[in-house]
Write a protein that holds these residues in place. Structure first.
Motif, PDB file in Angstrom:
ATOM      1  N   MET A   1       0.827  -1.181   0.000  1.00 59.79           N
ATOM      2  CA  MET A   1       0.000   0.000   0.000  1.00 59.79           C
ATOM      3  C   MET A   1       0.879   1.255   0.000  1.00 59.79           C
ATOM      4  SD  MET A   1      -3.378   0.727   1.900  1.00 59.79           S
ATOM      5  CE  MET A   1      -4.089   2.312   2.102  1.00 59.79           C
ATOM      6  N   PHE A   2       2.000   1.208   0.683  1.00 59.14           N
ATOM      7  CA  PHE A   2       2.907   2.352   0.730  1.00 59.14           C
ATOM      8  C   PHE A   2       3.475   2.644  -0.648  1.00 59.14           C
ATOM      9  CE2 PHE A   2       7.214   4.074   1.347  1.00 59.14           C
ATOM     10  CZ  PHE A   2       6.865   5.274   1.930  1.00 59.14           C
ATOM     11  N   GLU A   3       3.679   1.585  -1.448  1.00 59.21           N
ATOM     12  CA  GLU A   3       4.241   1.787  -2.781  1.00 59.21           C
ATOM     13  C   GLU A   3       3.289   2.581  -3.670  1.00 59.21           C
ATOM     14  OE1 GLU A   3       4.034  -1.464  -1.585  1.00 59.21           O
ATOM     15  OE2 GLU A   3       6.105  -1.768  -0.982  1.00 59.21           O
ATOM     16  N   LYS A   4       1.984   2.364  -3.511  1.00 63.03           N
ATOM     17  CA  LYS A   4       1.018   3.111  -4.311  1.00 63.03           C
ATOM     18  C   LYS A   4       1.091   4.595  -3.992  1.00 63.03           C
ATOM     19  CE  LYS A   4      -2.377  -0.469  -5.240  1.00 63.03           C
ATOM     20  NZ  LYS A   4      -3.777  -0.869  -5.138  1.00 63.03           N
ATOM     21  N   ALA A   5       1.192   4.918  -2.715  1.00 68.62           N
ATOM     22  CA  ALA A   5       1.304   6.322  -2.317  1.00 68.62           C
ATOM     23  C   ALA A   5       2.611   6.917  -2.827  1.00 68.62           C
ATOM     24  CB  ALA A   5       1.215   6.447  -0.799  1.00 68.62           C
ATOM     25  N   GLU A   6       3.669   6.137  -2.749  1.00 64.75           N
ATOM     26  CA  GLU A   6       4.966   6.610  -3.239  1.00 64.75           C
ATOM     27  C   GLU A   6       4.917   6.856  -4.747  1.00 64.75           C
ATOM     28  OE1 GLU A   6       9.666   5.254  -3.151  1.00 64.75           O
ATOM     29  OE2 GLU A   6       8.124   3.900  -2.402  1.00 64.75           O
ATOM     30  N   ASN A   7       4.259   5.968  -5.483  1.00 66.22           N
ATOM     31  CA  ASN A   7       4.127   6.153  -6.927  1.00 66.22           C
ATOM     32  C   ASN A   7       3.301   7.387  -7.254  1.00 66.22           C
ATOM     33  OD1 ASN A   7       5.738   4.081  -7.815  1.00 66.22           O
ATOM     34  ND2 ASN A   7       4.067   2.629  -8.061  1.00 66.22           N
ATOM     35  N   LYS A   8       2.238   7.643  -6.472  1.00 62.77           N
ATOM     36  CA  LYS A   8       1.423   8.840  -6.689  1.00 62.77           C
ATOM     37  C   LYS A   8       2.249  10.101  -6.484  1.00 62.77           C
ATOM     38  CE  LYS A   8      -2.923   8.056  -7.661  1.00 62.77           C
ATOM     39  NZ  LYS A   8      -3.462   8.463  -8.937  1.00 62.77           N
ATOM     40  N   VAL A   9       3.056  10.117  -5.416  1.00 60.72           N
ATOM     41  CA  VAL A   9       3.901  11.280  -5.138  1.00 60.72           C
ATOM     42  C   VAL A   9       4.926  11.467  -6.254  1.00 60.72           C
ATOM     43  CG1 VAL A   9       5.654  12.186  -3.569  1.00 60.72           C
ATOM     44  CG2 VAL A   9       3.556  11.201  -2.647  1.00 60.72           C
ATOM     45  N   ASN A  10       5.555  10.377  -6.687  1.00 58.79           N
ATOM     46  CA  ASN A  10       6.539  10.470  -7.768  1.00 58.79           C
ATOM     47  C   ASN A  10       5.900  10.913  -9.079  1.00 58.79           C
ATOM     48  OD1 ASN A  10       8.894   9.864  -6.399  1.00 58.79           O
ATOM     49  ND2 ASN A  10       8.650   7.672  -6.676  1.00 58.79           N
ATOM     50  N   GLU A  11       4.679  10.448  -9.337  1.00 62.70           N
ATOM     51  CA  GLU A  11       3.996  10.860 -10.561  1.00 62.70           C
ATOM     52  C   GLU A  11       3.681  12.358 -10.522  1.00 62.70           C
ATOM     53  OE1 GLU A  11       0.064   9.787 -13.244  1.00 62.70           O
ATOM     54  OE2 GLU A  11       0.358   8.779 -11.343  1.00 62.70           O
ATOM     55  N   ALA A  12       3.196  12.834  -9.377  1.00 59.34           N
ATOM     56  CA  ALA A  12       2.894  14.262  -9.250  1.00 59.34           C
ATOM     57  C   ALA A  12       4.169  15.102  -9.345  1.00 59.34           C
ATOM     58  CB  ALA A  12       2.180  14.524  -7.925  1.00 59.34           C
ATOM     59  N   ALA A  13       5.239  14.641  -8.714  1.00 63.83           N
ATOM     60  CA  ALA A  13       6.506  15.372  -8.779  1.00 63.83           C
ATOM     61  C   ALA A  13       7.048  15.383 -10.203  1.00 63.83           C
ATOM     62  CB  ALA A  13       7.521  14.747  -7.829  1.00 63.83           C
ATOM     63  N   ILE A  31      12.483  16.391 -19.722  1.00 62.10           N
ATOM     64  CA  ILE A  31      12.742  14.964 -19.935  1.00 62.10           C
ATOM     65  C   ILE A  31      12.782  14.214 -18.616  1.00 62.10           C
ATOM     66  CG2 ILE A  31      14.492  13.328 -20.729  1.00 62.10           C
ATOM     67  CD1 ILE A  31      15.105  15.348 -22.974  1.00 62.10           C
ATOM     68  N   LYS A  32      13.457  14.777 -17.612  1.00 61.73           N
ATOM     69  CA  LYS A  32      13.517  14.115 -16.306  1.00 61.73           C
ATOM     70  C   LYS A  32      12.132  13.988 -15.682  1.00 61.73           C
ATOM     71  CE  LYS A  32      18.244  15.271 -14.973  1.00 61.73           C
ATOM     72  NZ  LYS A  32      19.086  16.032 -14.038  1.00 61.73           N
ATOM     73  N   GLY A  33      11.321  15.033 -15.802  1.00 61.42           N
ATOM     74  CA  GLY A  33       9.966  14.984 -15.254  1.00 61.42           C
ATOM     75  C   GLY A  33       9.105  13.955 -15.949  1.00 61.42           C
ATOM     76  N   ALA A  34       9.178  13.921 -17.280  1.00 55.39           N
ATOM     77  CA  ALA A  34       8.395  12.947 -18.036  1.00 55.39           C
ATOM     78  C   ALA A  34       8.839  11.520 -17.709  1.00 55.39           C
ATOM     79  CB  ALA A  34       8.529  13.217 -19.526  1.00 55.39           C
ATOM     80  N   THR A  35      10.142  11.335 -17.582  1.00 54.35           N
ATOM     81  CA  THR A  35      10.660  10.006 -17.240  1.00 54.35           C
ATOM     82  C   THR A  35      10.167   9.561 -15.877  1.00 54.35           C
ATOM     83  OG1 THR A  35      12.648  10.442 -18.540  1.00 54.35           O
ATOM     84  CG2 THR A  35      12.761   8.661 -16.933  1.00 54.35           C
ATOM     85  N   ARG A  36      10.210  10.474 -14.920  1.00 59.91           N
ATOM     86  CA  ARG A  36       9.754  10.154 -13.565  1.00 59.91           C
ATOM     87  C   ARG A  36       8.260   9.840 -13.551  1.00 59.91           C
ATOM     88  NH1 ARG A  36      11.128  14.244  -8.583  1.00 59.91           N
ATOM     89  NH2 ARG A  36      10.750  12.792  -6.903  1.00 59.91           N
ATOM     90  N   LYS A  37       7.476  10.624 -14.295  1.00 61.84           N
ATOM     91  CA  LYS A  37       6.027  10.416 -14.347  1.00 61.84           C
ATOM     92  C   LYS A  37       5.690   9.069 -14.980  1.00 61.84           C
ATOM     93  CE  LYS A  37       3.567  12.573 -17.437  1.00 61.84           C
ATOM     94  NZ  LYS A  37       2.845  13.581 -18.223  1.00 61.84           N
ATOM     95  N   TYR A  38       6.317   8.777 -16.124  1.00 59.34           N
ATOM     96  CA  TYR A  38       6.005   7.535 -16.817  1.00 59.34           C
ATOM     97  C   TYR A  38       6.546   6.312 -16.092  1.00 59.34           C
ATOM     98  CZ  TYR A  38       4.270  10.447 -20.561  1.00 59.34           C
ATOM     99  OH  TYR A  38       3.556  11.375 -21.279  1.00 59.34           O
ATOM    100  N   ALA A  39       7.631   6.456 -15.362  1.00 57.65           N
ATOM    101  CA  ALA A  39       8.136   5.334 -14.567  1.00 57.65           C
ATOM    102  C   ALA A  39       7.155   4.996 -13.447  1.00 57.65           C
ATOM    103  CB  ALA A  39       9.508   5.672 -13.990  1.00 57.65           C
ATOM    104  N   SER A  40       6.554   6.003 -12.852  1.00 57.52           N
ATOM    105  CA  SER A  40       5.553   5.767 -11.817  1.00 57.52           C
ATOM    106  C   SER A  40       4.323   5.086 -12.397  1.00 57.52           C
ATOM    107  CB  SER A  40       5.148   7.078 -11.156  1.00 57.52           C
ATOM    108  OG  SER A  40       6.223   7.630 -10.452  1.00 57.52           O
ATOM    109  N   GLN A  41       3.914   5.523 -13.581  1.00 60.26           N
ATOM    110  CA  GLN A  41       2.765   4.901 -14.226  1.00 60.26           C
ATOM    111  C   GLN A  41       3.066   3.455 -14.608  1.00 60.26           C
ATOM    112  OE1 GLN A  41       1.827   7.589 -17.423  1.00 60.26           O
ATOM    113  NE2 GLN A  41       0.761   9.010 -16.061  1.00 60.26           N
ATOM    114  N   ALA A  42       4.300   3.175 -15.004  1.00 63.72           N
ATOM    115  CA  ALA A  42       4.689   1.796 -15.308  1.00 63.72           C
ATOM    116  C   ALA A  42       4.649   0.952 -14.038  1.00 63.72           C
ATOM    117  CB  ALA A  42       6.073   1.757 -15.927  1.00 63.72           C
ATOM    118  N   GLY A  43       4.994   1.556 -12.914  1.00 65.41           N
ATOM    119  CA  GLY A  43       4.904   0.853 -11.634  1.00 65.41           C
ATOM    120  C   GLY A  43       3.481   0.426 -11.330  1.00 65.41           C
ATOM    121  N   TYR A  44       2.507   1.292 -11.668  1.00 67.17           N
ATOM    122  CA  TYR A  44       1.101   0.923 -11.496  1.00 67.17           C
ATOM    123  C   TYR A  44       0.763  -0.297 -12.334  1.00 67.17           C
ATOM    124  CZ  TYR A  44       0.185   5.663  -9.679  1.00 67.17           C
ATOM    125  OH  TYR A  44       0.193   6.818  -8.973  1.00 67.17           O
TER     126      TYR A  44
END
Length: 82
Positions: A1-13, A31-44
């Motif tokens: 459950m903590f990972e989902k919250a962490e992914n949400k924070v990383n996606e927003a950041a 590029i760094k922001g897009a990479t971070r956002k899409y990596a979080s979405q891939a985690g989902y």
């Protein structure tokens, strides 16, 4: 459950960093922001796939065992080839 919250924070950041990069015309931040956002979405997606597999195997353990065996045989053939 903590990972989902962490992914949400990383996606927003990541989204914020991407918007900041576009506003300041900084390709590096964009590029760094897009990479971070899409990596979080891939985690989902990975987490959802793992949950689906776990649910399917728990509801049908023999099918899961057969699939795991088939994957093992295929990997064995692929790794044993010279």
């Amino acid at each position: 459950m903590f990972e989902k919250a962490e992914n949400k924070v990383n996606e927003a950041a990541g989204k914020a960093q991407e918007v900041f990069g576009r506003a300041t015309d900084s390709h590096d931040d964009t590029i760094k922001g897009a990479t971070r956002k899409y990596a979080s979405q891939a985690g989902y997606a990975v987490r959802d796939a793992a949950d689906t597999v776990r649910d399917q195997v728990s509801s049908n353990p023999l099918g899961g065992l057969a699939i795991a065996g088939a994957v093992g045989v295929v990997l064995g053939f692929l790794l044993a080839r010279k």
